[in-house]
Write a protein that holds these residues in place. Structure first.
Motif, PDB file in Angstrom:
ATOM      1  N   SER A 174      -4.633 133.676  -6.588  1.00  0.00           N
ATOM      2  CA  SER A 174      -4.241 135.005  -5.877  1.00  0.00           C
ATOM      3  C   SER A 174      -3.627 135.954  -6.792  1.00  0.00           C
ATOM      4  O   SER A 174      -2.761 135.555  -7.686  1.00  0.00           O
ATOM      5  CB  SER A 174      -2.973 134.243  -4.931  1.00  0.00           C
ATOM      6  N   ASN A 212       3.136 133.500  -5.802  1.00  0.00           N
ATOM      7  CA  ASN A 212       1.715 133.149  -4.891  1.00  0.00           C
ATOM      8  C   ASN A 212       0.962 132.328  -5.352  1.00  0.00           C
ATOM      9  O   ASN A 212      -0.050 131.598  -4.974  1.00  0.00           O
ATOM     10  CB  ASN A 212       0.913 134.379  -4.740  1.00  0.00           C
ATOM     11  N   GLU A 216      -1.146 127.044  -6.781  1.00  0.00           N
ATOM     12  CA  GLU A 216      -2.558 126.991  -7.200  1.00  0.00           C
ATOM     13  C   GLU A 216      -2.877 126.460  -8.398  1.00  0.00           C
ATOM     14  O   GLU A 216      -3.952 126.182  -8.817  1.00  0.00           O
ATOM     15  CB  GLU A 216      -3.090 128.337  -6.720  1.00  0.00           C
TER      16      GLU A 216
END
Length: 220
Positions: A174, A212, A216
């Motif tokens: 992202s 963000n 991840e």
């Protein structure tokens, strides 16, 4: 008709000879001066070129220390010459392992003092690609590519190791485009990521981007 005596003719010839001799000597002196100036200029240029070559040779022979890890036979810290490349560093470490991912490294890359180089594994790339494929095939995306499942993206696929991931995999994160992916690779070649917050040391990555990416990525 004007008559010239032998004595006058002799005097005239003598004067002409003296003038010719004076002109000839002057021409020789001027030529010597020009040759001296030319030789001096040439010597200065040669000396400058030799000095530049000595400096270049000295710089090429300077020793640097580089840390090599990942998929190499003998990871560790190596001392090399500053002119050597990544391929020379790998040779010093005994070569690559069979699982080394050659697509993610540049063997002609220049190395520098204090650098850390991590050779990634094809297993990491393949596992991450497989995870991405399985995630898409599971039906969690609609036709527009947007997440429609109630599960989070991070729950469906493996975390991306930013110390090992290649350019393509980093770009899948992202807020990470080609430029930021290259910046991440460049940073980790010099300083490995010890924590996720180290990403803030990279220009263009701020608190919002890190937020963000939080679910991840991993550094281990």
């Amino acid at each position: 008709m004007l008559k010239i005596s032998t004595k006058q003719l002799l005097i005239l010839v003598t004067i002409v000879f003296i003038l010719f001799l004076a002109y000839y000597n002057q021409a020789i002196e001027e030529n010597e001066v020009l040759n001296s100036a030319s030789n001096f200029t040439l010597e200065v240029k040669n000396e400058a070129a030799e000095k530049a070559n000595r400096v270049e040779i000295k710089n090429d022979n300077q020793e640097i220390i580089v840390h090599l890890s990942g998929e190499v036979k003998n990871p560790g810290v190596y001392k090399l010459k500053s002119k050597e490349r990544l391929i020379d560093l790998i040779k010093a470490a005994g070569g690559l392992k069979n699982k080394a991912d050659l697509e993610q490294i540049n063997l002609a890359e220049k190395i520098f003092d204090g650098q850390k180089v991590v050779i990634p594994s094809v297993l990491d790339r393949n596992s991450n690609q497989a995870a991405d494929h399985n995630f898409i095939e599971s039906g969690n995306f609609n036709v527009e590519g947007k997440l429609v499942s109630s599960y989070s993206k991070s729950a469906e696929k493996e975390l991306v190791n930013i110390n090992l991931a290649g350019q393509d995999l980093l770009e899948s994160l992202s807020g990470i485009g080609p430029a930021k992916a290259k910046a991440i690779i460049k940073y980790r070649n010099q300083n490995s990521f010890n924590k996720k917050e180290d990403l803030l040391n990279i220009s263009g990555i701020g608190e919002k981007t890190l937020e963000n990416l939080e679910n991840e990525i991993t550094v281990k």
